[in-house]
Design an enzyme around this catalytic site. Structure first.
Site, PDB file in Angstrom:
ATOM      1  N   ASP A  11      10.684  49.574  43.882  1.00  0.00           N
ATOM      2  CA  ASP A  11       9.292  49.708  44.301  1.00  0.00           C
ATOM      3  C   ASP A  11       8.488  50.229  43.123  1.00  0.00           C
ATOM      4  O   ASP A  11       8.982  51.036  42.327  1.00  0.00           O
ATOM      5  CB  ASP A  11       9.161  50.668  45.486  1.00  0.00           C
ATOM      6  CG  ASP A  11       7.739  50.704  46.012  1.00  0.00           C
ATOM      7  OD1 ASP A  11       7.308  49.697  46.605  1.00  0.00           O
ATOM      8  OD2 ASP A  11       7.054  51.720  45.814  1.00  0.00           O
ATOM      9  N   MET A  24       1.621  50.444  35.095  1.00  0.00           N
ATOM     10  CA  MET A  24       2.615  50.850  36.079  1.00  0.00           C
ATOM     11  C   MET A  24       2.759  52.366  35.920  1.00  0.00           C
ATOM     12  O   MET A  24       3.098  52.848  34.839  1.00  0.00           O
ATOM     13  CB  MET A  24       3.953  50.140  35.832  1.00  0.00           C
ATOM     14  CG  MET A  24       5.031  50.535  36.815  1.00  0.00           C
ATOM     15  SD  MET A  24       6.493  49.453  36.760  1.00  0.00           S
ATOM     16  CE  MET A  24       7.139  49.808  35.117  1.00  0.00           C
ATOM     17  N   HIS A 173       4.696  55.977  49.805  1.00  0.00           N
ATOM     18  CA  HIS A 173       4.082  55.531  48.551  1.00  0.00           C
ATOM     19  C   HIS A 173       4.591  56.335  47.365  1.00  0.00           C
ATOM     20  O   HIS A 173       4.006  56.282  46.286  1.00  0.00           O
ATOM     21  CB  HIS A 173       2.554  55.513  48.613  1.00  0.00           C
ATOM     22  CG  HIS A 173       2.041  54.445  49.523  1.00  0.00           C
ATOM     23  ND1 HIS A 173       2.135  53.100  49.226  1.00  0.00           N
ATOM     24  CD2 HIS A 173       1.451  54.512  50.737  1.00  0.00           C
ATOM     25  CE1 HIS A 173       1.615  52.397  50.212  1.00  0.00           C
ATOM     26  NE2 HIS A 173       1.200  53.226  51.144  1.00  0.00           N
ATOM     27  N   ASP A 178      10.169  54.795  48.766  1.00  0.00           N
ATOM     28  CA  ASP A 178       9.920  53.467  49.316  1.00  0.00           C
ATOM     29  C   ASP A 178      11.009  52.470  48.926  1.00  0.00           C
ATOM     30  O   ASP A 178      11.326  51.559  49.690  1.00  0.00           O
ATOM     31  CB  ASP A 178       8.534  52.972  48.895  1.00  0.00           C
ATOM     32  CG  ASP A 178       7.416  53.770  49.556  1.00  0.00           C
ATOM     33  OD1 ASP A 178       7.710  54.609  50.432  1.00  0.00           O
ATOM     34  OD2 ASP A 178       6.249  53.556  49.201  1.00  0.00           O
TER      35      ASP A 178
END
Length: 197
Positions: A11, A24, A173, A178
């Protein structure tokens, strides 16, 4: 060539829709099982994990995207890992776990497109040896569900899946949380034979 595949649930949390212009900010990975062509052997996805928070690579971000993760860019500028160091460490971790299982590594995600786009771009841009999953060893859990359910992709959201396919873990999140939650969805989808006829 390895005779098994080792699956890694992943994730990503990012501050925009695409890598390069945007960053990212974190990613989590969880080793979640192996398959030898006949038998899928799930493993506890909380046991072997990797997590990194990264320094942003640009000044651009979309506030709404940043808000999803709750990560603070100012903190990551100072405390985040260098992308090259983090992507090399992640690739080495995947290679070690896969080698221990005598398996080829396969990335799984829901939906695959967003997470794969960021991770593949970052590995190709920053890691010495590129992606530990090659350019195509990945599995989209949304497509797996749509195929088994004989459902349209647009009707293959988690809200439309049978409740017993979903993990009991909360969707926080946090990329590692996740990834572990998603690994349990993967376990359930692999075992699932589809809706009652």
């Amino acid at each position: 060539m390895a005779k098994r595949e080792a699956y890694f649930s992943v994730d990503v949390e990012a501050d925009g829709p695409i890598p390069g212009p945007y960053s990212m900010l974190s990613f989590g990975m969880s080793a979640c099982g192996t398959f030898d062509g006949d038998v899928f052997a799930p493993v506890d996805p909380s046991k072997e994990t990797f997590y990194a928070e990264l320094k942003p690579i640009s000044d651009d971000f979309i506030p709404e995207a940043l808000a999803v993760s709750g990560l603070e860019r100012d903190r990551l500028v100072v405390e985040g890992r260098d992308p090259a160091e983090a992507m090399n460490a992640a690739a080495a971790w995947v290679a070690e776990v896969a080698a221990t299982a005598n398996a080829s590594s396969v990335l799984v995600a829901y939906p695959l497109g967003f997470d794969w786009m960021f991770l593949y771009w970052y590995w190709m841009r920053f890691a010495d040896d590129g992606s530990p999953f090659g350019h195509s060893r990945h599995l989209d859990l949304k497509s797996l569900y749509a195929t088994k359910a004989n459902a349209m992709v647009t009707r293959s959201t988690k809200r439309q899946m049978p409740a017993d396919l979903l993990s009991d873990r909360p969707h926080t999140h946090n990329a590692l949380d996740d990834a572990i939650e998603q690994a349990e969805l993967f376990h359930n989808l692999v075992r699932w034979t589809g809706p009652p006829k």
